[in-house]
Design a protein around this motif. Structure first.
Motif, PDB file in Angstrom:
ATOM      1  N   GLY A 209      -1.559 -11.513   3.914  1.00 22.75           N
ATOM      2  CA  GLY A 209      -0.808 -10.708   4.855  1.00 22.75           C
ATOM      3  C   GLY A 209       0.597 -10.341   4.415  1.00 22.75           C
ATOM      4  N   LYS A 210       1.032 -10.807   3.256  1.00 23.71           N
ATOM      5  CA  LYS A 210       2.359 -10.485   2.742  1.00 23.71           C
ATOM      6  C   LYS A 210       2.230  -9.590   1.506  1.00 23.71           C
ATOM      7  CE  LYS A 210       4.619 -14.716   4.356  1.00 23.71           C
ATOM      8  NZ  LYS A 210       5.430 -15.907   3.960  1.00 23.71           N
ATOM      9  N   THR A 211       3.144  -8.629   1.385  1.00 26.28           N
ATOM     10  CA  THR A 211       3.113  -7.710   0.265  1.00 26.28           C
ATOM     11  C   THR A 211       4.294  -7.968  -0.664  1.00 26.28           C
ATOM     12  OG1 THR A 211       1.981  -5.990   1.547  1.00 26.28           O
ATOM     13  CG2 THR A 211       3.156  -5.286  -0.431  1.00 26.28           C
ATOM     14  N   TYR A 212       3.989  -8.136  -1.941  1.00 26.03           N
ATOM     15  CA  TYR A 212       4.985  -8.414  -2.959  1.00 26.03           C
ATOM     16  C   TYR A 212       5.068  -7.219  -3.915  1.00 26.03           C
ATOM     17  CZ  TYR A 212       4.118 -13.134  -1.208  1.00 26.03           C
ATOM     18  OH  TYR A 212       3.957 -14.221  -0.400  1.00 26.03           O
TER      19      TYR A 212
ATOM     20  N   LEU B 144      -4.276  -5.249  -5.078  1.00 24.01           N
ATOM     21  CA  LEU B 144      -3.314  -4.644  -5.992  1.00 24.01           C
ATOM     22  C   LEU B 144      -3.291  -3.135  -5.788  1.00 24.01           C
ATOM     23  CD1 LEU B 144      -1.488  -4.809  -8.608  1.00 24.01           C
ATOM     24  CD2 LEU B 144      -3.619  -4.415  -9.893  1.00 24.01           C
ATOM     25  N   ALA B 145      -2.086  -2.556  -5.734  1.00 25.70           N
ATOM     26  CA  ALA B 145      -1.946  -1.103  -5.595  1.00 25.70           C
ATOM     27  C   ALA B 145      -0.910  -0.612  -6.594  1.00 25.70           C
ATOM     28  CB  ALA B 145      -1.538  -0.728  -4.174  1.00 25.70           C
ATOM     29  N   PHE B 146      -1.264   0.429  -7.342  1.00 26.21           N
ATOM     30  CA  PHE B 146      -0.340   1.013  -8.316  1.00 26.21           C
ATOM     31  C   PHE B 146      -0.808   2.427  -8.628  1.00 26.21           C
ATOM     32  CE2 PHE B 146      -3.792  -0.739 -10.773  1.00 26.21           C
ATOM     33  CZ  PHE B 146      -3.991   0.171 -11.804  1.00 26.21           C
ATOM     34  N   THR B 147       0.025   3.174  -9.340  1.00 29.02           N
ATOM     35  CA  THR B 147      -0.355   4.497  -9.816  1.00 29.02           C
ATOM     36  C   THR B 147      -0.193   4.537 -11.325  1.00 29.02           C
ATOM     37  OG1 THR B 147       1.884   5.345  -9.459  1.00 29.02           O
ATOM     38  CG2 THR B 147       0.301   5.660  -7.675  1.00 29.02           C
ATOM     39  N   ASP B 148      -1.018   5.357 -11.984  1.00 27.21           N
ATOM     40  CA  ASP B 148      -0.904   5.465 -13.433  1.00 27.21           C
ATOM     41  C   ASP B 148       0.141   6.515 -13.797  1.00 27.21           C
ATOM     42  OD1 ASP B 148      -2.120   7.973 -13.199  1.00 27.21           O
ATOM     43  OD2 ASP B 148      -4.095   7.269 -13.823  1.00 27.21           O
TER      44      ASP B 148
END
Length: 231
Positions: free
Chosen positions: A162-165, A211-215
């Protein structure tokens, strides 16, 4: 070039058990060290196992519409120490017990994501594409490193319990290799590894991590992994 010695081609899948821990016990330190060293003596190379949470491309052969991300490794303190022991053994520089213990302490409470990736453009086109992208997406230059698609990776997030880092990218590369295109032709591309280190002091041993990211071109990735499967 030490950190990219293991391309996705060498990331062999295998079984693992147990769960993620925020720090390693002396017994686990020795076990990780033994596992890493043993893998450096086998032809199969380093076995990432379930730490390889997502793979898009196998070897240096690109599929139609292949993304630039080849594979994603979610590295716990145990896997990081095992990986270091593997690399050290390959270089004939075995980790001492004291070195292994020091590394384990520095890894406590941290999850590291390793993104293995390649440029979507041929080496000859890389600088031109970089210049065009720079006009619309201002970035901080790194004088010590060659300009490449890796400059356009930005912060990633990891959501756990529940926490986003948030973590900033650290890049190893660019390097170059000869990729096989879907047409069967070969093409030299830049490649590299993007590291994201998430500081999570109270790392849970169960549940999921997202995990969330963009290339480099802004393509969004959202990858979920099960912490129960890792250690």
């Amino acid at each position: 070039m030490r950190r990219i010695a293991l391309s996705v081609a060498a990331l062999t899948l295998g079984g693992l058990a147990s769960a993620t821990l925020p720090s390693l016990t002396p017994a686990q330190i020795q076990e990780a060290k033994r596992e890493g060293e043993a893998m450096s003596t086998r032809e199969g190379g380093y076995i990432v196992g379930k730490y390889l949470v997502k793979t898009y491309n196998d070897d240096l052969i690109l599929k139609p519409n292949s993304p630039e991300v080849d594979g994603v490794v979610l590295s716990t303190p145990y896997e990081r120490l095992r990986y270091e022991a593997y690399l050290a053994h390959l270089e004939n520089k075995l980790l001492t017990d004291a070195q292994a213990s020091t590394l384990a302490k520095s890894y406590a409470g941290k999850l590291v994501v390793r993104l293995y990736s390649h440029s979507p453009y041929a080496v000859d086109d890389e600088l031109e594409q970089w210049q065009q992208a720079y006009l619309t997406d201002k970035i901080a230059l790194t004088p010590q490193r060659e300009k490449s698609y890796l400059d356009f990776y930005k912060a990633a997030t990891l959501t756990v319990a529940g926490k986003t880092y948030t973590a900033q990218p650290v890049v190893d590369g660019p390097y170059r290799d000869n990729f096989v295109l879907p047409s069967g032709e070969s093409d030299f591309r830049n490649l590299g590894v993007v590291f994201y280190t998430f500081n999570i002091p109270s790392l849970p041993s169960t549940g999921t991590a997202t995990l969330a990211f963009t290339d480099s071109r802004g393509k969004a990735y959202r990858i979920q992994s099960n912490l129960n499967d890792l250690r």
